[in-house]
Design a protein around this motif. Structure first.
Motif, short mmCIF file in Angstrom:
data_model
loop_
_atom_site.label_atom_id
_atom_site.label_comp_id
_atom_site.label_asym_id
_atom_site.label_seq_id
_atom_site.Cartn_x
_atom_site.Cartn_y
_atom_site.Cartn_z
N SER A 163 14.36 -19.04 -13.30
CA SER A 163 13.97 -17.71 -12.81
C SER A 163 12.72 -17.24 -13.53
O SER A 163 11.82 -16.64 -12.94
N PHE A 164 12.67 -17.53 -14.84
CA PHE A 164 11.49 -17.17 -15.63
C PHE A 164 10.26 -17.89 -15.08
O PHE A 164 9.20 -17.29 -14.89
N ALA A 165 10.43 -19.18 -14.79
CA ALA A 165 9.29 -19.96 -14.30
C ALA A 165 8.79 -19.43 -12.97
O ALA A 165 7.60 -19.43 -12.68
N LEU A 166 9.73 -18.96 -12.12
CA LEU A 166 9.35 -18.52 -10.78
C LEU A 166 9.05 -17.04 -10.73
O LEU A 166 8.60 -16.52 -9.71
N GLY A 167 9.33 -16.33 -11.81
CA GLY A 167 9.12 -14.88 -11.81
C GLY A 167 10.13 -14.15 -10.96
O GLY A 167 9.82 -13.11 -10.37
N ALA A 168 11.34 -14.67 -10.89
CA ALA A 168 12.39 -14.00 -10.12
C ALA A 168 13.20 -13.12 -11.06
O ALA A 168 13.64 -13.57 -12.11
N ASN A 169 13.38 -11.86 -10.67
CA ASN A 169 14.16 -10.95 -11.51
C ASN A 169 15.58 -10.77 -11.00
O ASN A 169 16.40 -10.13 -11.66
N THR A 170 15.86 -11.29 -9.84
CA THR A 170 17.22 -11.30 -9.33
C THR A 170 17.48 -12.70 -8.82
O THR A 170 16.70 -13.21 -8.02
N SER A 171 18.53 -13.31 -9.30
CA SER A 171 18.83 -14.65 -8.83
C SER A 171 20.28 -14.73 -8.42
O SER A 171 21.12 -14.00 -8.93
N TYR A 172 20.52 -15.61 -7.49
CA TYR A 172 21.88 -15.73 -6.95
C TYR A 172 22.39 -17.16 -7.13
O TYR A 172 21.64 -18.12 -7.02
N ILE A 173 23.67 -17.25 -7.40
CA ILE A 173 24.33 -18.55 -7.36
C ILE A 173 25.28 -18.47 -6.18
O ILE A 173 26.22 -17.69 -6.17
#
Lengths: 456, 334
Positions: A111-121
């Motif tokens: 998420s850090f690499a992609l700049g995502a602040n919300t991630s889902y599993i």
């Protein structure tokens, strides 16, 4: 014994808890990435490592990440595809059950690499225990400051959510997964636009397999070059293989890509040979949707080389004599297994799981299943075999998503390699109900290439 | 003219606006090279891509990236690129794949055309006639469903449905609340109003017009007549809810059916309201404009003795004109 990167500490008691995982060097990758690297450097590392998607298609993960559109003011999402439902594949469930923090750690790094602040599993609905395990792990990580606002003082925020699906195979297809995650019916979208441009809530989205995300942890910890040293050619790193079927020691194995298939089946380190002293008849090397191969073709390529557990070597010979690594669902069949019945079983699965959106798959999977049922129960005709080949050709490549291909390949390949057995089912219907066809010549050494193409 | 892109379909080039789909570019050319479409509906957003009858081969991606596309693509959802070359009826692969799709669409279709009200204006009939094979290889029982009444004016006969999703999009997009969708999965999927709840909406009747087959039929017209025995007449009325532009279908002196006006691809020109469709069935309620022209290939036009004209592209393109010289002379002779 090969190196273990993902399952190194799998046997440590209590590794599913945050404390033990941390003691064993867990969350080092998060510290390293967030404190010393920029997001682009993480993407670059993953690119350099040569990591390829572990969900089946084998598309380079770093490349996928670099395709992600980054418009200003629009959130980006990382979605972890834990819908694992391919018959024969159970590696992700194993990983999430026993070492959930590895996935959480991978999610934070990715998420850090992609700049995502919300991630889902996104998990398949049947995986209720894993959902609880992951939610507990997320709570522990959050408590320790590895999730939430301003992680480790780096200014990076991340919220992680676990979302159960309804339990459909089709929701493992990335666009269907996104639809399902949005709360709609899990129908695959028509591509383009690809999720990297317009995915979840029409925002740029990356969907990665559980194992691909977990594999970013050793890549960041040890460096991409170290990771790329393992493996052969473009197949780098380690891979989880879910071995099942008539093996002495079925289970989930972490292998270094590049070991010979023969070693994987017969070595005591791995599957330990065929159970009950029987002989190997056929192997499905990468989950039910990849072509099935007879014993002689899975151990050697058509040119007589040893077949290795790599993306390239398994695909050697194309669909005529090769298969695919797929998601690593390795199913071995001994001499007493019936290929017709197995093909029917797979076909029944795809018939049940087709979403019904596009016509070739909706109608064709059911048709193939009915014909195979008839063959298996001794009411078949010889023309049915050619009919199946033709129907599978009409489905393959003409559908919205790869489920059509996945339904067509096992049938087409079973007929390509085991035609004698299908014909025997038609010509000896009574006998076929009582006994199996047996090994026949499926394990005989392959003819040498020079015999196939005599030089005049 | 920077936003125009050039696309070549079966050797015929045309300049179209950027962002046009291959199918719409083909429709601008017209004639035989237009891929058939069962699920795409230009008036409905998001439709298309599902039936796979409009598959075409892209033999050259674009001027910049001339690689061909690896698989056949759905022309209704693929946008054209500058310099793209597309093969439709000139590619044996496409013809074969389309034949396969038609066969798939028909294996669970009841083929009850003799008692189906859609017969004569059914897209599946046309499709099967033009692109299908003469016999089926399917030897199993076909899927059947019970008939469902959607309100008192519309009947859903799911057995005939090809799951094009057009009616779902219609219910979604031109009516204001969604009560209509798909239940089930795979070949057990069915159109449903969720436990047979009637669609109470002024525009619900349009789902009959968008249905390419006889799955959704007008209960005020069911079993009244065969469409080819009726005479279509354009008419309009001053309607407070819709445009009021319709086609009246006469049997003798009586209006036995009212539908929206459909173009040559079977798409309605303007959606009409239920009052116009179901309640206004007297000549004196309408202003008659004149006979409705139905495309020549339709059985409704049989015995109307109009000249069979070549499609406009043949009239304009000198190369094709030469190739079709005989037919051209025959059909332009007065």
């Amino acid at each position: 014994m090969g190196r273990k990167l993902l399952l190194e500490h799998i046997n440590v008691p209590g590794i599913n808890s945050f404390e033990v995982y941390r003691q064993k060097g867990g969350y080092r990758a998060v510290e390293k990435a967030l404190k010393t690297l920029t997001p682009d450097e993480v993407v670059e590392e993953v690119k350099k490592s040569g990591l390829r998607g572990r969900g089946g298609a084998g598309f380079p993960t770093g490349m996928k990440w670099s395709f992600l559109a980054k418009p200003d003011g629009v959130p980006r999402y990382l979605v972890c595809n834990g819908d694992e439902s391919e018959p024969g594949t159970f590696k992700d469930r194993y990983l999430m059950t026993h070492i959930p923090h590895l996935l959480i750690e991978g999610m934070i790094v990715s998420s850090f690499a992609l700049g995502a602040n919300t991630s889902y599993i996104y998990l398949r609905g049947e995986m209720m225990p894993q959902i609880r395990i992951l939610e507990k792990a997320i709570a522990e990580a959050k408590n320790a400051g590895f999730l939430g606002k301003n992680i480790l003082g780096s200014g990076f925020d991340l919220e992680l959510y676990v979302q159960p699906g309804g339990g459909a195979y089709i929701c493992g297809e990335e666009t269907a997964l996104i639809e399902s995650l949005e709360g709609k019916r899990g129908n695959p979208r028509i591509k383009p636009p690809f999720p990297a441009i317009s995915g979840l809530y029409n925002c740029p989205t990356v969907v990665n397999n559980v194992e691909s995300i977990a594999a970013t942890v050793p890549i960041i910890n040890d460096g991409a070059d170290e990771y790329a040293k393992i493996g052969i050619g473009r197949s780098t790193g380690t891979k989880l293989i879910s071995a099942s079927g008539n093996l002495n020691r079925p289970g989930v194995y972490e292998i270094e890509l590049g070991i010979p298939v023969e070693e994987f089946i017969y070595s005591d380190q791995y599957c330990g040979g065929i159970a009950n002293g029987k002989r190997l008849k056929a192997v499905v090397a990468g989950g039910s949707s990849v072509p099935i191969l007879p014993a002689n073709l899975i151990l050697k390529t058509i040119n007589g080389d040893n077949r290795l557990m790599t993306y390239e070597s398994l695909a050697d010979g194309g669909f005529a004599s090769g298969t695919m690594l797929g998601s690593g669902g390795f199913v071995a069949y001994d001499e007493d297994q019936c290929i017709v019945r197995n093909t029917w079983n797979f076909s029944r699965f795809y018939h049940h799981e087709s979403c019904g959106q596009c016509s070739p798959c909706r109608e064709g999977t059911g048709w193939m299943e009915k014909v195979l049922h008839r063959l298996e129960y001794g009411h078949g005709k010889l023309s049915d075999i050619d009919l199946l080949v033709d129907v599978s050709k009409k489905i393959e490549g003409n559908t919205i998503c790869p489920l059509g291909d996945a339904a067509a390949w096992p049938v087409a390949s079973a007929i390509r390699h085991f035609r004698d057995e299908f014909e025997w089912h038609v010509t000896h219907p009574k006998e076929a109900m009582e006994r199996n066809y047996g090994l026949a010549n499926y394990a005989d050494p392959l003819p040498k290439p020079e015999d196939l193409h005599p030089v005049n | 003219m920077s936003d125009k892109v050039k696309v070549t379909i079966d050797g015929i080039s045309i300049d179209v606006d950027a962002g046009t789909s291959i199918l719409n570019a083909a429709r601008q050319i017209g004639g035989d090279i237009v891929p058939p479409a069962m699920c795409y509906y230009s008036k409905l957003q998001g439709s298309g891509g599902k039936c796979r009858t409009c598959l075409v081969k892209v033999s050259k991606g674009s001027e910049k990236d001339p690689r061909p596309m690896p698989k056949l693509v759905a022309s209704c959802r693929t946008t054209v690129m500058d310099g793209m070359e597309v093969q439709n009826i000139t590619s044996p692969e496409v013809v074969e794949a389309r034949k396969g799709v038609v066969e798939m669409l028909l294996i669970n279709h009841p083929l009850d055309c003799p008692v189906c009200d859609q017969a004569g204006e059914c897209h599946l009939q046309d499709l099967a006639y033009e692109h299908g094979s003469e016999a089926t290889r399917y030897e199993f029982e076909r899927r059947t469903f019970d008939r469902i009444d959607i309100g008192d004016k519309i009947q859903l006969h799911m057995t005939r449905c090809i799951l094009c999703y057009r009616c779902v999009f219609t219910a979604d997009q031109i009516t204001n609340n969604r009560v209509h969708g798909i239940l089930g999965r795979g070949d057990a999927a069915e159109i449903s109003t969720y436990i047979e709840k009637a669609i109470e909406n002024d525009f619900s009747g349009n789902i009959i017009d968008v249905c390419p087959v006889g799955a959704l039929t007008d209960k005020t017209f069911r079993f009244k007549n065969r469409v080819w025995f009726t005479k279509p007449v354009d008419a309009h009325r001053d309607c407070p809810t819709c445009s009021g532009k319709v086609t009246l279908w006469y049997k003798g002196e009586d209006v036995i059916r009212v539908t929206a006006r459909k173009d040559e691809y079977g798409e309605v020109e303007e959606f009409i309201c239920n009052t116009c469709r179901f309640d206004k069935k007297k000549t004196n309620e309408w202003v008659i404009e004149g006979p409705r022209k139905i495309a020549n290939h339709s059985v409704i036009s049989a015995n109307h003795y109009e000249q069979l004209g070549p499609p406009p592209v043949i009239r304009k393109n000198p190369a094709l004109l030469e190739a079709n010289k005989e037919q051209f002379e025959r059909s332009t002779k007065l």
